[in-house]
Design a protein around this motif. Structure first.
Motif, PDB file in Angstrom:
ATOM      1  N   LYS A   6      -2.673  -1.872   7.065  1.00 38.14           N
ATOM      2  CA  LYS A   6      -4.054  -1.505   7.379  1.00 38.14           C
ATOM      3  C   LYS A   6      -4.896  -1.407   6.115  1.00 38.14           C
ATOM      4  N   ASN A  66     -14.436  -2.570  -3.904  1.00 34.22           N
ATOM      5  CA  ASN A  66     -14.903  -3.608  -2.992  1.00 34.22           C
ATOM      6  C   ASN A  66     -16.398  -3.482  -2.721  1.00 34.22           C
ATOM      7  N   ALA A 116      -4.463  -2.970   3.305  1.00 33.66           N
ATOM      8  CA  ALA A 116      -4.720  -4.317   2.787  1.00 33.66           C
ATOM      9  C   ALA A 116      -5.803  -5.010   3.608  1.00 33.66           C
ATOM     10  N   ARG A 117      -5.738  -4.863   4.937  1.00 34.15           N
ATOM     11  CA  ARG A 117      -6.748  -5.486   5.802  1.00 34.15           C
ATOM     12  C   ARG A 117      -8.124  -4.907   5.509  1.00 34.15           C
ATOM     13  N   SER A 118      -8.177  -3.584   5.272  1.00 37.02           N
ATOM     14  CA  SER A 118      -9.454  -2.946   4.981  1.00 37.02           C
ATOM     15  C   SER A 118      -9.984  -3.331   3.605  1.00 37.02           C
ATOM     16  N   LEU A 119      -9.128  -3.893   2.772  1.00 39.47           N
ATOM     17  CA  LEU A 119      -9.592  -4.364   1.461  1.00 39.47           C
ATOM     18  C   LEU A 119      -9.972  -5.838   1.522  1.00 39.47           C
ATOM     19  N   GLY A 120      -9.949  -6.390   2.728  1.00 39.28           N
ATOM     20  CA  GLY A 120     -10.412  -7.764   2.896  1.00 39.28           C
ATOM     21  C   GLY A 120      -9.311  -8.805   2.909  1.00 39.28           C
ATOM     22  N   ALA A 121      -8.034  -8.367   2.985  1.00 37.73           N
ATOM     23  CA  ALA A 121      -6.940  -9.341   2.980  1.00 37.73           C
ATOM     24  C   ALA A 121      -6.782  -9.969   4.362  1.00 37.73           C
ATOM     25  N   HIS A 150      -9.844  -0.975  13.024  1.00 42.93           N
ATOM     26  CA  HIS A 150      -8.407  -1.026  13.299  1.00 42.93           C
ATOM     27  C   HIS A 150      -8.069  -0.784  14.770  1.00 42.93           C
TER      28      HIS A 150
END
Lengths: 254, 294
Positions: free
Chosen positions: B196, A154, B198-203, A59
Motif C-alpha cells: 500500500k 512526492n 508503495a502504491r501511495s508513492l505512485g508505484a 485503497h
C-alpha cells in the motif's frame, strides 16, 4: 478553487464484503476538506476512521458515494495522496535516502534531481546525517520522520496520517507533533489525521471530526479556533481548549 | 551455589560465554555450516584442540577396527582403513580422471542449479503475485512436488537424447522445487502495508513487484536456494551413479564395482567437500546481497 488538495466526500458508504454478507462501517458520510486544511478524525476503535482514511487514499473502493480530489474522483492510490501508516512501512532494503527518493523516481524524476529532493525533505524532518542508514538502524520516532519525508517528497496534494504517532513515548510524540505543525505551515499540504487521542487532535488540527461508532457517520465537527501565533502550550492550557476537550470527550462517549 | 560457583570461575566462564557467543553468531549468519567441516574457528586453543583430538581418536579407532577385521554389527573386513584411504587419495589426486570427474559434477551442478534458480524464482513469484497464474500453475506443482527427483531417472533417460542431459535434468528437478516453494512463501508474506505504501508513492504493479515483492522475498529465496543446492547434489549423485559416465558420483560407484574400496571413501569425502563449498557460497552471496537483513 483555492489551491490544490480540496477533498469532497459525498455520501460515502464503506464496508467489507464477505460472500453475500456486507458489513457497513461508514454510513452515508459527507464531508468537505478545504485545500491546505488540517483535519483530525477521531472516534472509538472500530468506528471506521481508519477505513475512511484508506478510502481517501484510494485503497478502498466505497460501496456507494464518491470521494473527489480537486474535481477528480479518487479511484486508485497515487502520488497525490501521500499516506503515513501506523505501522512502519519504510522499505527495509533501502536506506533512508533511497526510501525518500522512491516516489520522485517513480514519477520519472532523474536520479540527481530525486536525490536533491530527498535531501531537502530529509532535512525538513530533521534527519540530516542519517541518509545512508537502513530503517532498522533508526529509532521508532526517526522512522516516522523518514516516512513523513518519503510521503512529502512526492509533493502530494494531501497527506493522510493513520495514527502515525500512536506507538511513541510522550516526549517523542510531542516533538513529532511540533515538527508536523511546522511542516504543515511550510508546505500548505492538506492533512487528514486519524487518532484516538483527543489531546493530539486538538493540539494539531483546525477541525476535529468525531465519528460515531453506532451510526458509522459524523456525530459532530468541532472547530478548534487555533491561533498560529499563540504558543502551543499556552493554547493547550487555555480555558477554551479545556472546554473543547470536554465537549470532544462527551461526544466520544455518547 | 551456582552463583558462587560462577564467581569463583568467573574468568573461565566469561571466556566460555564469549566463545559461545561468537560461535552462536557465526551459526546465525550461516557460516557454521561451512565451518563445521574443518572445525576451524577462532574460539581459542581449547576449541581447536578438543575437536582435533576427537577426530584423531576416531581415526585411530577406525584404523584399529579395520586392522583387526572386527565384526561388530558392521563388518570391518571390507572397510578400507584411514591409511588405505589416504594412500588411495594420493594415487587418485594426481590422475586426470579424478579432476575430470570433479569438473563434470561441478559443471552439471552449476548449469542445473542456475536454470533451477531462474525457473524456480520465476514460478515462485508468479504463484505468489498473480492469482490467475497461481490457479494455472499450482496443480502441477502439487502433483510433481512429492515425486523425488530420483524417481525421474528412468523417465529422464527416455526423455533426453543423452544421459548427460538427463542427469542435468534430474539435478534441475532436485533444485527447482525447494526454490519454487520458498520463493512462493516469501512473496505471500509481503506485508500488505508495504504494498500500500508503495502504491501511495505512485508505484505501479510492475514497480511494486521489483521494488517491494522481490526484495522482500530475497531472504526466503536464498533459503530455498540453499535447500535446493542440497537437493541438487542428492539428485546429481543418484543420476551419476545410475546412468553416468563421468562425475564424482560415477567415480564413487565405479570404485565399488572395480573393488577399489579406498576410492569409495575418497569419493564420498570429495562429495562432502564440494557440497559444503557450494552451500557455503550461497550463504556468502546472501550476506553480500542482503546486508539489510543481517
Amino acid at each position: 478553487m483555492k489551491g490544490i488538495g480540496h477533498i469532497e466526500i459525498q455520501q460515502v458508504c464503506l464496508g467489507y464484503k464477505s460472500g453475500l454478507d456486507i458489513r457497513t462501517v461508514i454510513q452515508d458520510l459527507s464531508l468537505t476538506l478545504d485545500a491546505g486544511s488540517f483535519t483530525s478524525l477521531i472516534g472509538a476503535s472500530g468506528c471506521g476512521k481508519s477505513t475512511l482514511l484508506n478510502a481517501i487514499g484510494g485503497h478502498y473502493k466505497p460501496l456507494s458515494g464518491s470521494i473527489i480530489l480537486d474535481g477528480v474522483e479518487i479511484k486508485t492510490p497515487g502520488a497525490d495522496l501521500g499516506i503515513v501508516f501506523q505501522q512502519h512501512t519504510l522499505f527495509p532494503w533501502k536506506t533512508v535516502k533511497e526510501n525518500v527518493r522512491f516516489g520522485p523516481m517513480r514519477r520519472g524524476v532523474g536520479r540527481a534531481a530525486a536525490d536533491k529532493l530527498a535531501d531537502e525533505y530529509i532535512e525538513l524532518v530533521g534527519l540530516s546525517g542519517y541518509e545512508n542508514y537502513y530503517p532498522k538502524m533508526l529509532s521508532g520516532g526517526m522512522q516516522h520522520r523518514a516516512e513523513i519525508a518519503r510521503a512529502l517528497a512526492n509533493k502530494p496534494a494531501v497527506l493522510l496520517m493513520d495514527e502515525p504517532f500512536g506507538a511513541l513515548d510522550a516526549q517523542m510524540r510531542a516533538s513529532l507533533q511540533d515538527s508536523l505543525l511546522s511542516i504543515w505551515e511550510s508546505t500548505h499540504v492538506t492533512i487528514v489525521f486519524v487518532t484516538h487521542d483527543v489531546n493530539e487532535a486538538i493540539r494539531l488540527s483546525q477541525r476535529v471530526v468525531i465519528i460515531s461508532r453506532r451510526s458509522g457517520s459524523i456525530s459532530s465537527i468541532i472547530e478548534t479556533n487555533k491561533n498560529h501565533d499563540e504558543p502551543v502550550e499556552q493554547y493547550m492550557q487555555s480555558r477554551q481548549t479545556q472546554e473543547l476537550k470536554r465537549r470532544c470527550l462527551e461526544m466520544l462517549s455518547a | 551455589m551456582i552463583a558462587s560457583d560462577q564467581k569463583r570461575n568467573g574468568k573461565l566462564r566469561r571466556h566460555d560465554a564469549h566463545a559461545m557467543d561468537k560461535s552462536l553468531r557465526i551459526n546465525k549468519r550461516g557460516r557454521g555450516y561451512t565451518n563445521s567441516f574443518l572445525f576451524i574457528g577462532n574460539q581459542g586453543v581449547r576449541a581447536f584442540i578438543i575437536p582435533l583430538l576427537s577426530v584423531i581418536s576416531g581415526l585411530l579407532i577406525w584404523q584399529w577396527l579395520t586392522q583387526t577385521h572386527a565384526d561388530v554389527v558392521l563388518d570391518f573386513s571390507n572397510i578400507p582403513s584411514p591409511l588405505h584411504v589416504y594412500k588411495s587419495f594420493l594415487n587418485v589426486v594426481v590422475t586426470k580422471t579424478y579432476w575430470k570427474d570433479i569438473y563434470w559434477s561441478l559443471y552439471r551442478i552449476a548449469l542445473a542449479f542456475t536454470i533451477g534458480s531462474v525457473v524456480g524464482v520465476f514460478i515462485g513469484v508468479a504463484l505468489g503475485y498473480s492469482s490467475i497464474l497461481r490457479l494455472i500453475i499450482a496443480p502441477y506443482i502439487e502433483i510433481m512436488r512429492p515425486i523425488p527427483a530420483i524417481a525421474w531417472v528412468p523417465m529422464a533417460i527416455l526423455m533426453w537424447p543423452t544421459t548427460g542431459q538427463s542427469i542435468i535434468f534430474i539435478t534441475f528437478l532436485g533444485a527447482v522445487f525447494p526454490i519454487v516453494l520458498n520463493t512462493w512463501d516469501g512473496v505471500k508474506r509481503v506485508p500488505v502495508e508495504l504494498v500500500k505504501a508503495a502504491r501511495s508513492l505512485g508505484a505501479n504493479r510492475i514497480s511494486v513487484l521489483f521494488h517491494v515483492v522481490i526484495p522482500y522475498a530475497i531472504p526466503n529465496i536464498t533459503v530455498g536456494m540453499a535447500l535446493g543446492m542440497g537437493a541438487a547434489w542428492f539428485a546429481l549423485l543418484a543420476g551419476e551413479m545410475i546412468s553416468g559416465r563421468y562425475g564424482i558420483g560415477y567415480f564413487t560407484w565405479e570404485s565399488y564395482q572395480l573393488i577399489q574400496y579406498g576410492n569409495i571413501i575418497v569419493g564420498m569425502l570429495t562429495i562432502g567437500i564440494l557440497s559444503s563449498i557450494t552451500s557455503g557460497a550461497i550463504y556468502f552471496v546472501k550476506r553480500k546481497i542482503v546486508p539489510w537483513a543481517e
